[in-house]
Write an enzyme that holds these catalytic residues in place. Structure first.
Site, PDB file in Angstrom:
ATOM      1  N   SER A 155     -14.761   3.528  -1.302  1.00 37.09           N
ATOM      2  CA  SER A 155     -14.943   2.158  -0.799  1.00 37.09           C
ATOM      3  C   SER A 155     -16.202   2.161   0.053  1.00 37.09           C
ATOM      4  CB  SER A 155     -13.734   1.787   0.068  1.00 37.09           C
ATOM      5  OG  SER A 155     -13.975   0.607   0.804  1.00 37.09           O
ATOM      6  N   TYR A 168      -7.322   3.393   6.258  1.00 34.90           N
ATOM      7  CA  TYR A 168      -7.949   3.212   4.938  1.00 34.90           C
ATOM      8  C   TYR A 168      -9.298   3.926   4.917  1.00 34.90           C
ATOM      9  CZ  TYR A 168      -9.710   0.604   0.835  1.00 34.90           C
ATOM     10  OH  TYR A 168     -10.230   0.252  -0.393  1.00 34.90           O
TER      11      TYR A 168
HETATM   12  N1  LIG Z   1     -10.476  -4.906  -3.835  1.00 37.20           N
HETATM   13  C1  LIG Z   1     -11.387  -4.428  -2.997  1.00 37.20           C
HETATM   14  O1  LIG Z   1     -12.055  -5.180  -2.280  1.00 37.20           O
HETATM   15  C2  LIG Z   1     -11.672  -2.949  -2.942  1.00 37.20           C
HETATM   16  C3  LIG Z   1     -12.843  -2.526  -2.288  1.00 37.20           C
HETATM   17  C4  LIG Z   1     -13.145  -1.168  -2.245  1.00 37.20           C
HETATM   18  C5  LIG Z   1     -12.296  -0.262  -2.838  1.00 37.20           C
HETATM   19  N2  LIG Z   1     -11.159  -0.696  -3.457  1.00 37.20           N
HETATM   20  C6  LIG Z   1     -10.310   0.311  -4.088  1.00 37.20           C
HETATM   21  O2  LIG Z   1     -10.279   0.065  -5.475  1.00 37.20           O
HETATM   22  C7  LIG Z   1      -9.068   0.588  -6.039  1.00 37.20           C
HETATM   23  C8  LIG Z   1      -8.428  -0.450  -6.940  1.00 37.20           C
HETATM   24  O3  LIG Z   1      -8.027  -1.566  -6.148  1.00 37.20           O
HETATM   25  P1  LIG Z   1      -7.959  -3.080  -6.711  1.00 37.20           P
HETATM   26  O4  LIG Z   1      -8.981  -3.846  -5.988  1.00 37.20           O
HETATM   27  O5  LIG Z   1      -7.967  -3.052  -8.195  1.00 37.20           O
HETATM   28  O6  LIG Z   1      -6.519  -3.516  -6.130  1.00 37.20           O
HETATM   29  P2  LIG Z   1      -5.130  -3.836  -6.865  1.00 37.20           P
HETATM   30  O7  LIG Z   1      -4.112  -3.917  -5.773  1.00 37.20           O
HETATM   31  O8  LIG Z   1      -5.271  -5.013  -7.747  1.00 37.20           O
HETATM   32  O9  LIG Z   1      -4.877  -2.563  -7.794  1.00 37.20           O
HETATM   33  C9  LIG Z   1      -4.445  -1.330  -7.297  1.00 37.20           C
HETATM   34  C10 LIG Z   1      -3.457  -0.733  -8.292  1.00 37.20           C
HETATM   35  O10 LIG Z   1      -3.061   0.565  -7.806  1.00 37.20           O
HETATM   36  C11 LIG Z   1      -1.667   0.689  -7.986  1.00 37.20           C
HETATM   37  N3  LIG Z   1      -1.077   1.647  -7.056  1.00 37.20           N
HETATM   38  C12 LIG Z   1      -1.002   1.542  -5.715  1.00 37.20           C
HETATM   39  N4  LIG Z   1      -0.326   2.569  -5.204  1.00 37.20           N
HETATM   40  C13 LIG Z   1       0.045   3.353  -6.244  1.00 37.20           C
HETATM   41  C14 LIG Z   1       0.779   4.569  -6.353  1.00 37.20           C
HETATM   42  N5  LIG Z   1       1.306   5.156  -5.264  1.00 37.20           N
HETATM   43  N6  LIG Z   1       0.929   5.122  -7.577  1.00 37.20           N
HETATM   44  C15 LIG Z   1       0.404   4.517  -8.679  1.00 37.20           C
HETATM   45  N7  LIG Z   1      -0.259   3.356  -8.638  1.00 37.20           N
HETATM   46  C16 LIG Z   1      -0.439   2.777  -7.429  1.00 37.20           C
HETATM   47  C17 LIG Z   1      -1.140  -0.712  -7.719  1.00 37.20           C
HETATM   48  O11 LIG Z   1       0.166  -0.881  -8.222  1.00 37.20           O
HETATM   49  C18 LIG Z   1      -2.190  -1.599  -8.380  1.00 37.20           C
HETATM   50  O12 LIG Z   1      -1.884  -1.881  -9.729  1.00 37.20           O
HETATM   51  C19 LIG Z   1      -8.230   1.028  -4.846  1.00 37.20           C
HETATM   52  O13 LIG Z   1      -8.353   2.418  -4.670  1.00 37.20           O
HETATM   53  C20 LIG Z   1      -8.856   0.297  -3.690  1.00 37.20           C
HETATM   54  O14 LIG Z   1      -8.631   0.938  -2.452  1.00 37.20           O
HETATM   55  C21 LIG Z   1     -10.839  -2.019  -3.519  1.00 37.20           C
END
Ligand SMILES: NC(=O)c1ccc[n+]([C@@H]2O[C@H](COP(=O)([O-])OP(=O)(O)OC[C@H]3O[C@@H](n4cnc5c(N)ncnc54)[C@H](O)[C@@H]3O)[C@@H](O)[C@H]2O)c1
Length: 276
Positions: A155, A168
């Site tokens: 991130s 985080y």
């Molecule tokens: N959305 C943002 O702004 C953002 C920014 C930087 C980084 N990220 C990172 O990107 C990645 C994807 O996030 P996203 O934005 O698609 O969010 P999201 O919540 O839509 O998707 C995350 C997915 O991970 C799954 N997940 C969570 N915990 C889990 C576990 N213990 N075992 C298996 N699956 C699990 C969830 O069920 C979900 O489907 C994450 O690592 C998040 O931290 C997101």
């Protein structure tokens, strides 16, 4: 020829958001997919997480591209379960080349206000889960003897601190340490490891009341429209949010032969958040 034609990619957190986008993008470029997702709730995450129907949608989207997908409800916090999911996937699809270490959660609170549960759930999912994914996947890539590519989703908060997300940020900085180490340990096998560092991405992790309240503590019921200018103020490029596909496009490059000598890179996809 697709850019990852004939390869097999393992994607965690594949039910929705960036994980689904990665699975589809990899399939568009010719890969078969091993997909896992919890499809359930972690109580300290203050927003609805994915459900089985989301993973079914990912399966449908990959199959519509005429690629194979082996998808299971698996928790990255459970090493034995992750190990079984990967092994079963490789047994069916025959090999493993690419890993998208993507599953993650968020929650919010000042560093000294976070509960033990919030801290531990974060570490277990976003850091230990990433290690479990790597630990389960790498032996299969090594066994193939063809090299491979591991892309770990950190991130912008994995390279810089932001108030309200100490746990985080600590976990996402930890992912960088994991990447930098495995990039060295696995290089003799021609396995590359890199991190991607998204800014705010337009997924359900961001589009929820808890996140809106973090960014707009002065408003009683902030809406998406209230928040867009605040998200934009984080970026140097004049856009509020990046899209999941922007991260997938970086991932497909890092996973492909085009990046064959790129390893241990921390790649921001953040509309300039980190230079602000
Ligand atoms: N959305 C943002 O702004 C953002 C920014 C930087 C980084 N990220 C990172 O990107 C990645 C994807 O996030 P996203 O934005 O698609 O969010 P999201 O919540 O839509 O998707 C995350 C997915 O991970 C799954 N997940 C969570 N915990 C889990 C576990 N213990 N075992 C298996 N699956 C699990 C969830 O069920 C979900 O489907 C994450 O690592 C998040 O931290 C997101």
């Amino acid at each position: 020829m697709g850019r990852v034609e004939g390869k097999v990619a393992f994607v965690t957190g594949a039910a929705r958001g960036q994980g689904r986008s990665h699975a589809i993008r990899l399939a568009q470029e010719g890969a078969d997919i091993i997909a896992i997702d919890l499809c359930g709730q972690i109580e300290s995450a203050p927003y609805p997480m994915s459900v089985p129907a989301d993973l079914a949608e990912t399966i449908q989207a990959v199959e519509a591209l005429d690629r194979r997908i082996i998808a299971t409800q698996t928790d990255v916090r459970d090493f034995d379960a992750v190990n079984k999911a990967v092994s079963d996937g490789v047994a069916t699809l025959g090999r493993l080349d690419i890993v998208a270490v993507n599953a993650g959660i968020t929650s919010y609170g000042g560093a000294i206000d976070l509960s033990e549960t919030m801290w531990q759930d974060m570490m277990d999912t976003n850091l230990t889960g990433a290690w479990h994914t790597v630990k389960a996947a790498v032996p299969h890539i090594i066994a193939g003897g063809r090299g491979g590519s591991i892309v770990l989703t950190s991130s912008a908060a994995g390279l810089k601190g932001f108030p309200g997300i100490a746990h985080y940020s600590a976990a996402k900085h930890g992912v960088v340490g994991l990447m930098r180490t495995i990039a060295q340990e696995l290089a003799p096998h021609m396995i590359r490891a890199n991190t991607v560092h998204p800014g705010c991405v337009d997924t359900l992790m961001i589009n929820n009341e808890a996140t809106y309240s973090l960014f707009a503590p002065d408003l009683s019921a902030p809406t998406r429209e209230d928040l867009l200018p605040r998200f934009e103020s984080l970026n140097v490029l004049p856009i509020p949010l990046i899209e999941a596909i922007d991260v997938s496009n970086a991932l497909i490059f890092l996973a492909s032969h085009e990046a064959r000598y790129i390893t241990a890179v921390t790649l921001p996809i953040d509309a300039g958040t980190l230079i602000k």
